[in-house]
Design a protein around this motif. Structure first.
Motif, PDB file in Angstrom:
ATOM      1  N   ALA A 206       0.924  -1.187  -0.043  1.00 51.10           N
ATOM      2  CA  ALA A 206       0.061   0.116  -0.106  1.00 51.10           C
ATOM      3  C   ALA A 206       0.828   1.338   0.016  1.00 51.10           C
ATOM      4  O   ALA A 206       0.453   2.474  -0.495  1.00 51.10           O
ATOM      5  N   LEU A 207       1.896   0.930   0.909  1.00 53.13           N
ATOM      6  CA  LEU A 207       2.984   2.347   0.577  1.00 53.13           C
ATOM      7  C   LEU A 207       3.545   2.529  -0.780  1.00 53.13           C
ATOM      8  O   LEU A 207       3.567   3.763  -1.022  1.00 53.13           O
ATOM      9  N   TYR A 208       3.857   1.680  -1.408  1.00 53.74           N
ATOM     10  CA  TYR A 208       4.643   1.868  -2.821  1.00 53.74           C
ATOM     11  C   TYR A 208       3.456   1.606  -3.921  1.00 53.74           C
ATOM     12  O   TYR A 208       3.656   1.842  -4.914  1.00 53.74           O
ATOM     13  N   LYS A 209       1.944   1.559  -3.641  1.00 49.41           N
ATOM     14  CA  LYS A 209       0.945   1.731  -4.502  1.00 49.41           C
ATOM     15  C   LYS A 209       0.827   0.560  -5.569  1.00 49.41           C
ATOM     16  O   LYS A 209       0.544   0.883  -6.556  1.00 49.41           O
ATOM     17  N   LYS A 235      12.397   0.227  -8.751  1.00 55.07           N
ATOM     18  CA  LYS A 235      11.729   0.877  -9.687  1.00 55.07           C
ATOM     19  C   LYS A 235      10.138   0.832  -9.380  1.00 55.07           C
ATOM     20  O   LYS A 235       9.191   0.397 -10.033  1.00 55.07           O
ATOM     21  N   ARG A 236       9.875   1.485  -8.210  1.00 53.67           N
ATOM     22  CA  ARG A 236       8.344   1.010  -7.718  1.00 53.67           C
ATOM     23  C   ARG A 236       7.458   1.896  -8.433  1.00 53.67           C
ATOM     24  O   ARG A 236       6.455   1.774  -8.359  1.00 53.67           O
ATOM     25  N   GLN A 237       8.102   3.103  -9.029  1.00 55.08           N
ATOM     26  CA  GLN A 237       7.051   3.855  -9.766  1.00 55.08           C
ATOM     27  C   GLN A 237       6.455   2.922 -10.976  1.00 55.08           C
ATOM     28  O   GLN A 237       5.265   3.162 -11.322  1.00 55.08           O
ATOM     29  N   GLU A 238       7.500   2.482 -11.284  1.00 52.29           N
ATOM     30  CA  GLU A 238       7.125   1.644 -12.860  1.00 52.29           C
ATOM     31  C   GLU A 238       6.172   0.469 -12.258  1.00 52.29           C
ATOM     32  O   GLU A 238       5.181   0.231 -12.906  1.00 52.29           O
TER      33      GLU A 238
END
Length: 728
Positions: A206-209, A235-238
C-alpha cells in the motif's frame, strides 16, 4: 464542474442500481496498513491525488488520528470504479485496528456485505485479525484477503521466491483456518475460505501503491519474478504504473463481494427476528426502493454545522428529506432534515438514497448507534453485540463548575456515539465515571471533550472494573420484608461458561421469541425444564421462576425483579456487578393486601435474600484479564517476559518468527496500567506489543480480601465484611 462534484453525480446515478453496488469494510490488526490502502483506492477513484496517496491518510479525518498515526473512528466514503465495462458504486468503511476501538468495527460490519481483511506479510495473522474476522462472519459478511507490505519481504528480509511463497501461503492457511473454524456451524454460509486461484487473495504494497492478484497477473502478464526484480531495482514507480494497487483491489471487490440483491436475502434472517412472511421482510430481502423505509443506524457523529449525523445501511425504501420516521425504542417521530453520502471527512447532500446503500442522515435526534429507523413501526434489528465489555473506568469532572451542564450534555452525546462506552453521571457530586475498553480509549474520549468541546476537565486515575461471581450452588435462603408479612425463598448456582457466552453474544435474550430462546439455552447446556421457566435476564444472570400457583405473584414480580437487579448491580463483596448467576425463586408468601407488599417491602426482601444466597454460594471477586503478545529482538526477550511475569501475569508461549521472538501471555488489566512506558524502557524501545481483552478470571485467594477492602474504601463503604463472608 469540479472533479468532486462529478464523482457525487456519478454516485447518485449508480445508487438506483443495487446489482452494481458493493458495500464493504476494510478491517485489520493495528498498523497493518488499512488507511494507507484506502488512500490508494481513493486515488484510484480520482478523489485524492496519486502523489499524496499513502501519506495523506485521508480517512483519518480527526486531528488526533493524524497525530497518533492510528484510526480511531470508522470513516465512510463512496466511490466509483469501472469493472468489465460497467461502472460500480463502492461504499467503503475504513475501520480502526486498535483493540480499544473494536466497537466501531462491530458496528461497521452491520452496514456492509463484504470485508477486505488486510494482513501484514511480515507479521502474519495477529490477534486482532482473528477478532475482526469473527466480527465480520458473525454478521454474515463475506471476507477476502489482501496481504500488504510484500515489499518488506523482498527488500528488507531479502527473501528468495521460494521462501516468500512459503510465507505468503502460510498467511493464507492461517486465515482460512480461522474462517473454517468460525463458519462450520453457520448453515447459511457455504465455503468462504479465500484462494489465490479464485482471485479472492491480493498481494502488494500500500505504501508503494502496487498490487497483484491471479486475475491481474493474467491481465498484465506480470509475474512474481518480474515484480521482485523491479522492487529490488527500486523501480517502484514503474511497478505502480504497470499494476496499480487500486485496480487490483477494486476489481476484486466488484467481482467477489456480493451486491445487496444477493446479500440481503441471506443477511436479513440473521440480523432481524421479525415476521419472515410480512411485506416488510419481502421488501428488505428484495432491496425494494419503493417499499417502506428501513434504516439501520450504525454510527452517530457530530458535525459542527449540521449537528448530529446518523449513518447506516438502508435495507428497504428510499430515504428523502422531510420524511417522518420512527426510531426504535422512542416515542413519536423524527423528521429527516437532509440525506447524503460520505466522501471521507466531507458529507455531500443528495436528493435521495435508495435501498442497498449507506446513507448519512441529519434530523434523527432520538437515534443512537444501533437504532432501527423506519416509516412504519416494526420489530427492530437485533442489537449489535460487542464482543468485549468495558474493563477500565476513569472519573471526569469539569474544572469550572460553570461548565458542568455542558459536560453532562457532552457525556450523553459520547454514549450515543459509542455504545461501548458506559457513562455514569452523578449530578450531585459533579463526578462522572466513564468506562471503556482500555486506557487509550478513555484517553481519546477525554482529550476530545477538552479539545472539541473546549471544556477543561480533571480526570482521576484509571480504575479497573471488577466482577463478582458465586463459585458453588447455595442452599435455599429466606428473605423477609421489613414488615415481616412477605417471604421469598431463593437459591443460586453458578452458570457454565457456555451459557454466559450465549447471553453475551446475544444468542439468547428476553427480546427473542420464547421458543428460540429456549432452544439457544438448551443448546448451551441448560436443561429443558429450567429453560421453560426463564422469567428475566439481567446482564449475564438469569432468573428462573420455579414457583407453582402463588397468588398475587404476577403483580409483585416486577418489584421482585427490581430488588434482584439492585442486588446484582451491587454485589455483596464490594458493590461490583455480579455475573454468571442462575437465580431460582422457589416459593413466596405474600400479604393479601397490596399496601403491605409495596416496593418498600418487596425490594429489600429480595435484595437481601439474593445477597445471602450469593454469600452461601461462596461469591468471589473476578478481575479482567488481557492476552498480551510482545514481538521483540532476541536479546530483549528476557526483559519482555519479565514485564509480563512482574505484573502477576504468566507467559504461555515463546517462539521465533522471522528475526524476532514472540512472547505470548496473559495478565490482569489492573496490573497493565502504565505497561506501554515500562516495556519501552525495558527493551530500549525495540518491542512492539498488543493486548486483547480475555474476559474475567477469579482473583487468587491471597489477594481477595485486600482488593475488596481497597474498593470498599474507595466507594466509602463500611470496611468490615459481614461475618458470614468468613471464607475470604
Amino acid at each position: 464542474m469540479g472533479r468532486r462534484k462529478k464523482i457525487v453525480q456519478e454516485c447518485e446515478r449508480l445508487m438506483d442500481d443495487p446489482e452494481n453496488i458493493r458495500n464493504i469494510a476494510i478491517a485489520a490488526h493495528v498498523d497493518h496498513g488499512k488507511t494507507t490502502l484506502t488512500d490508494n483506492l481513493l486515488a484510484g477513484a480520482g478523489m485524492i491525488s496519486d502523489e499524496t496517496a499513502g501519506e495523506q491518510l485521508a480517512m483519518d479525518t480527526e486531528e488526533d488520528e493524524q497525530e497518533r498515526g492510528i484510526t480511531i473512528d470508522a470513516a465512510n466514503v463512496s466511490m466509483t470504479h469501472e469493472y468489465e465495462d460497467q461502472n460500480h458504486l463502492i461504499n467503503l468503511i475504513d475501520t480502526p485496528g486498535h483493540v480499544d476501538f473494536g466497537g466501531d468495527v462491530t458496528r461497521a460490519m452491520r452496514a456492509v456485505d463484504g470485508a477486505l481483511v488486510v494482513v501484514d506479510a511480515v507479521e502474519g495473522a495477529m490477534p486482532q485479525t482473528e477478532t475482526v474476522l469473527r466480527q465480520a462472519l458473525r454478521e454474515g459478511v463475506k471476507p477476502t484477503l489482501f496481504i500488504n507490505k510484500v515489499d518488506r519481504l523482498i527488500s528488507e528480509l531479502q527473501e528468495g521466491p521460494e521462501e516468500m511463497q512459503e510465507r505468503l501461503l502460510a498467511v493464507i492457511r492461517d486465515v482460512n483456518e480461522l474462517i473454517r473454524g468460525m463458519t462450520e456451524d453457520m448453515d447459511d454460509i457455504d465455503d468462504w475460505t479465500v484462494s489465490v486461484e479464485e482471485g479472492t487473495v491480493g498481494f502488494g504494497s500500500a505504501l508503494y501503491k502496487w498490487g497483484v492478484s491471479m486475475p491481474s497477473m493474467q491481465r498484465t502478464g506480470m509475474d512474481f519474478a518480474e515484480i521482485m526484480e523491479l522492487e529490488r531495482a527500486d523501480k517502484r514507480q514503474e511497478l505502480h504504473e504497470r499494476t496499480p494497487l487500486s485496480d487490483v483491489v477494486l476489481d476484486m471487490v466488484c467481482e467477489h463481494f456480493p451486491n445487496p440483491v444477493n446479500a440481503q436475502p441471506r443477511r436479513i434472517p440473521r440480523i432481524w427476528r421479525g415476521d419472515a412472511e410480512s411485506d416488510l421482510a419481502d421488501s428488505m430481502r428484495l432491496v425494494d426502493e419503493d417499499g417502506e423505509v428501513v434504516l439501520m443506524v450504525t454510527d452517530i457523529a457530530m458535525d459542527p454545522h449540521a449537528g448530529e449525523v446518523a449513518s447506516g445501511r438502508v435495507f428497504s425504501g428510499t430515504l428523502e428529506k422531510g420524511q417522518e420516521l420512527y426510531v426504535s425504542g422512542t416515542a413519536g417521530k423524527n423528521r429527516v432534515q437532509s440525506v447524503g453520502v460520505y466522501m471521507g471527512g466531507e458529507r455531500e447532500e443528495v436528493e435521495e438514497v435508495p435501498a442497498g446503500n449507506i446513507a448519512a442522515v441529519t434530523g434523527l435526534k432520538d437515534a443512537i448507534a444501533g437504532s432501527t429507523v423506519s416509516s412504519v413501526e416494526m420489530t427492530p434489528f437485533e442489537t449489535i453485540e460487542h464482543i468485549s465489555e468495558p474493563v477500565i473506568t476513569k472519573s471526569v469532572e469539569a474544572k469550572n463548575m460553570d461548565d458542568l451542564p455542558k459536560l453532562i450534555e457532552t457525556l450523553r452525546q459520547v454514549s450515543k456515539e459509542d455504545p461501548t462506552i458506559q457513562i455514569e453521571i452523578n449530578e450531585e457530586t459533579g463526578e462522572h465515571l466513564i468506562s471503556g475498553q482500555g486506557e487509550l480509549h478513555l484517553e481519546v474520549i477525554t482529550q476530545r471533550i477538552e479539545k472539541n468541546q473546549g471544556i477543561p476537565v480533571n480526570t482521576g486515575e484509571p480504575i479497573v472494573v471488577y466482577r463478582e461471581q458465586p463459585q458453588e450452588a447455595s442452599d435455599q435462603v429466606e428473605g423477609i420484608s421489613p414488615n415481616r408479612h412477605n417471604r421469598f425463598y431463593i437459591s443460586i448456582e453458578p452458570m457454565t461458561d457456555d451459557l454466559v457466552e450465549t447471553i453475551q453474544l446475544g444468542e439468547a435474550s428476553m427480546d427473542m421469541p420464547e421458543q428460540d430462546r429456549r432452544e439457544a439455552l438448551q443448546e448451551a447446556g441448560m436443561d429443558k425444564d429450567t429453560s421453560q421457566n426463564v422469567e428475566h435476564m439481567h446482564g449475564t444472570n438469569i432468573l428462573i421462576d420455579d414457583t407453582k400457583g402463588i397468588q398475587h405473584l404476577n403483580e409483585t414480580m416486577e418489584l421482585v425483579i427490581e430488588g434482584l437487579e439492585e442486588a446484582l448491580d451491587n454485589g455483596p463483596l464490594a458493590n461490583e456487578p455480579v455475573q454468571g448467576t442462575l437465580i431460582r425463586l422457589h416459593d413466596a408468601r405474600l400479604h393479601e393486601d397490596t399496601i403491605h407488599r409495596g416496593p418498600a417491602q418487596v425490594i429489600p426482601a429480595t435484595r437481601n435474600a439474593l445477597h445471602k444466597a450469593l454469600i452461601d454460594g461462596r461469591i468471589k471477586m473476578l478481575e479482567p484479564m488481557q492476552d498480551v503478545r510482545i514481538d521483540v529482538p532476541n536479546d530483549h526477550m528476557g526483559a519482555a517476559s519479565g514485564e509480563i511475569q512482574g505484573r502477576r501475569g504468566r507467559v504461555d508461549d515463546m517462539y521465533q518468527e522471522g528475526d524476532l521472538m514472540v512472547v505470548e501471555g496473559i495478565a490482569p488489566v489492573g496490573e497493565m496500567i502504565g505497561f506501554a512506558s515500562d516495556i519501552r524502557s525495558a527493551t530500549e524501545g525495540r518491542a512492539s506489543w498488543n493486548t486483547e481483552n480475555a474476559g474475567f478470571e477469579v482473583m487468587s485467594d491471597s489477594l481477595q480480601r485486600d482488593k475488596i477492602m481497597e474498593i470498599r474504601e474507595r466507594k466509602g463503604m463500611k470496611l468490615e465484611l459481614p461475618p458470614s463472608i468468613d471464607y475470604i
